[in-house]
Design an enzyme around this catalytic site. Structure first.
Site, PDB file in Angstrom:
ATOM      1  N   GLU A 194       0.832  -1.206   0.000  1.00  0.00           N
ATOM      2  CA  GLU A 194       0.000   0.000   0.000  1.00  0.00           C
ATOM      3  C   GLU A 194       0.868   1.257   0.000  1.00  0.00           C
ATOM      4  O   GLU A 194       0.893   2.035   0.948  1.00  0.00           O
ATOM      5  CB  GLU A 194      -0.966  -0.073   1.186  1.00  0.00           C
ATOM      6  CG  GLU A 194      -1.867  -1.312   1.066  1.00  0.00           C
ATOM      7  CD  GLU A 194      -2.735  -1.589   2.286  1.00  0.00           C
ATOM      8  OE1 GLU A 194      -2.672  -0.821   3.253  1.00  0.00           O
ATOM      9  OE2 GLU A 194      -3.470  -2.596   2.258  1.00  0.00           O
ATOM     10  N   HIS A 322      -4.188   3.040   5.258  1.00  0.00           N
ATOM     11  CA  HIS A 322      -4.170   1.889   4.344  1.00  0.00           C
ATOM     12  C   HIS A 322      -4.581   2.376   2.957  1.00  0.00           C
ATOM     13  O   HIS A 322      -5.100   3.483   2.796  1.00  0.00           O
ATOM     14  CB  HIS A 322      -5.173   0.828   4.791  1.00  0.00           C
ATOM     15  CG  HIS A 322      -4.735   0.039   5.986  1.00  0.00           C
ATOM     16  ND1 HIS A 322      -4.383  -1.285   5.913  1.00  0.00           N
ATOM     17  CD2 HIS A 322      -4.575   0.395   7.281  1.00  0.00           C
ATOM     18  CE1 HIS A 322      -4.036  -1.722   7.113  1.00  0.00           C
ATOM     19  NE2 HIS A 322      -4.148  -0.721   7.973  1.00  0.00           N
ATOM     20  N   GLU A 398      -8.861   4.320   4.216  1.00  0.00           N
ATOM     21  CA  GLU A 398      -8.401   3.631   3.005  1.00  0.00           C
ATOM     22  C   GLU A 398      -8.287   4.705   1.937  1.00  0.00           C
ATOM     23  O   GLU A 398      -9.295   5.265   1.502  1.00  0.00           O
ATOM     24  CB  GLU A 398      -9.405   2.552   2.571  1.00  0.00           C
ATOM     25  CG  GLU A 398      -9.552   1.385   3.542  1.00  0.00           C
ATOM     26  CD  GLU A 398      -8.462   0.327   3.380  1.00  0.00           C
ATOM     27  OE1 GLU A 398      -7.624   0.466   2.459  1.00  0.00           O
ATOM     28  OE2 GLU A 398      -8.457  -0.628   4.163  1.00  0.00           O
TER      29      GLU A 398
HETATM   30 ZN   LIG Z   1      -4.317  -2.484   4.159  1.00  0.00          ZN
END
Ligand SMILES: [Zn+2]
Length: 436
Positions: A194, A322, A398
């Site tokens: 990531e 993330h 995210e």
């Molecule tokens: Zn992740």
């Protein structure tokens, strides 16, 4: 003395031997670590019944395909297929009546372009890891530079070592004297692939320092009221491994060996609801939770560090970056049941989404993962921080891009770093202001 083997013993030994060979064969069928994936194609599958899912899984496992997260096989999943297997795979899917879409016709080419753009970005901006995707040692060197330019307020601490012996480091910014203020702790790269997460973290570090020095009153208030701690790379072994070649680019876990596989998922390895929903006990799975909670030196070191600053953190906030999909996730992640403070968590999370929308127009969905289009996942860091350390405000954003099921979402161009940096910088300031 000579020993003669009885027939049953002999058969037993041959059987054991053949089992060993079978496992070696399975090991040998893994995609090579230096494979560059040129002309490999990414298939996005929509599988509607468990029987078809099992058949697909069997087919994929028997070949040199790359699968992002086999946990999701059975719903929708991305599979990367070598050129010589493409026709056969299409025929197989046709027979099985599995719907598919080809998302990328040359995964290796796409990754090569991203790599070149990254090199250009590094060169254009003087190797500044807030403008390109840098490996862990490059990020640490950059942070050492920040510390020497900001002596007295910035410091870099070592909190342990990874399985392969890499440094685990935290950058602290303690403005306006002392180091006992409430803490805003931000980490990234718990998951290896990531890359936009540590780059965005670096961008925010740089922007906070610049805005503080420039006398920006909002930033001065936020940094005088809180100590800010940044851990850019929680999983440096896995993270650096993703820089090796195209076939390692989508590695997710740590690199500690487990029988015939490598690594545990560090975000399933925390000691809260360990082994619960959305985890696997199979070491070759991408969501393998590890043999026990904190089996990975990286999660152990992070949890020890956070425990040490527990009192300051309870007055502050924990944020774990993330990628990808554009969600601002609230805890608990292990269940879809709403917590007692649901309204308050949504209020703060919505402030992040509003700040992002104001900067870039991008939509970030807010809520618990299983309630906003993701899945339940136990043993994650933000659940542990909230429910074991008692830190009320704990989030897992995210980052970009918006979720589309593809692997390439994990490998954006370096040109996305300032776009992500700008919107997430505003989002982080917004949530911190909400809890002041
Ligand atoms: Zn992740």
């Amino acid at each position: 003395s000579q020993q003669t083997l009885s027939i049953p013993t002999l058969i037993m030994r041959l059987f054991v031997l053949s089992l060993c060979c079978l496992q070696l064969a399975l090991l040998a069928s893994a995609v090579k670590e230096d494979e560059e994936l040129f002309d490999w194609q990414e298939f996005h599958l929509t599988i509607e019944n468990p029987q078809a899912a099992a058949t697909v899984r069997h087919y994929v496992n028997a070949r040199d395909f790359l699968v992002a997260n086999e946990n999701h096989l059975g719903y929708t999943e991305s599979v990367v297929v070598p050129p010589q297997e493409v026709i056969g795979f299409m025929a197989f899917l046709g027979n099985l009546q599995v719907k598919y879409e080809i998302l990328e016709k040359d995964v290796g080419g796409m990754l090569l372009r991203a790599r070149l753009e990254n090199k250009l970005s590094a060169r254009a901006f003087n190797n500044d890891p807030s403008t390109y995707f840098a490996q862990s040692s490059e990020i640490y060197t950059w942070m050492e530079g920040l510390v020497s330019q900001n002596s007295g307020v910035a410091s870099l601490v070592s909190i342990g070592r990874s399985y392969e012996g890499r440094n685990l480091r935290v950058l602290r910014l303690n403005m306006n004297g002392g180091s006992n203020k409430p803490v805003i702790f931000i980490d990234a790269a718990i998951h290896a692939r990531e890359w936009l997460a540590p780059a965005t973290l670096n961008y925010i570090v740089k922007q906070l320092i610049n805005d503080y020095k420039a006398g920006n009153s909002e930033v001065r208030t936020l940094m005088n009221k809180f100590d800010w701690h940044f851990m850019p790379v929680v999983n440096p072994d896995g993270y650096d491994y993703t820089f090796r070649s195209s076939s390692t680019r989508y590695w997710r876990k740590t690199r500690k060996p487990y029988r015939f596989a490598y690594g545990a998922d560090p975000n399933r390895n925390f000691d809260f609801m360990f082994g619960g929903p959305g985890t696997s006990n199979n070491p070759s799975s991408d969501i393998y939770h590890g043999p026990n909670a904190f089996s990975e030196p990286e999660t152990k070191a992070l949890s020890d560090y956070l425990t040490g600053i527990r009192n300051q953190l309870q007055q502050g906030m924990y944020i774990s970056f993330h990628t990808y999909g554009q969600w601002w996730l609230t805890p608990p992640g292990y269940t879809r049941s709403l917590p007692s403070d649901h309204t308050e968590m949504m209020r703060v999370g919505n402030a992040a989404a509003a700040a992002i929308r104001a900067v870039s127009g991008q939509n970030f969905r807010v809520g618990q993962p299983a309630n906003v289009g993701l899945y339940e996942a136990a043993g994650g860091s933000y659940d542990w921080v909230k429910y074991r350390l008692g830190v009320k405000y704990s989030f897992t954003p995210e980052l970009r891009p918006y979720y589309n099921g593809s692997l390439s979402g994990f490998s954006p161009s370096a040109r996305e770093i300032p776009n992500s940096g700008k919107e997430i910088y505003q989002a982080v300031k917004a949530v911190v202001k909400e809890i002041m």
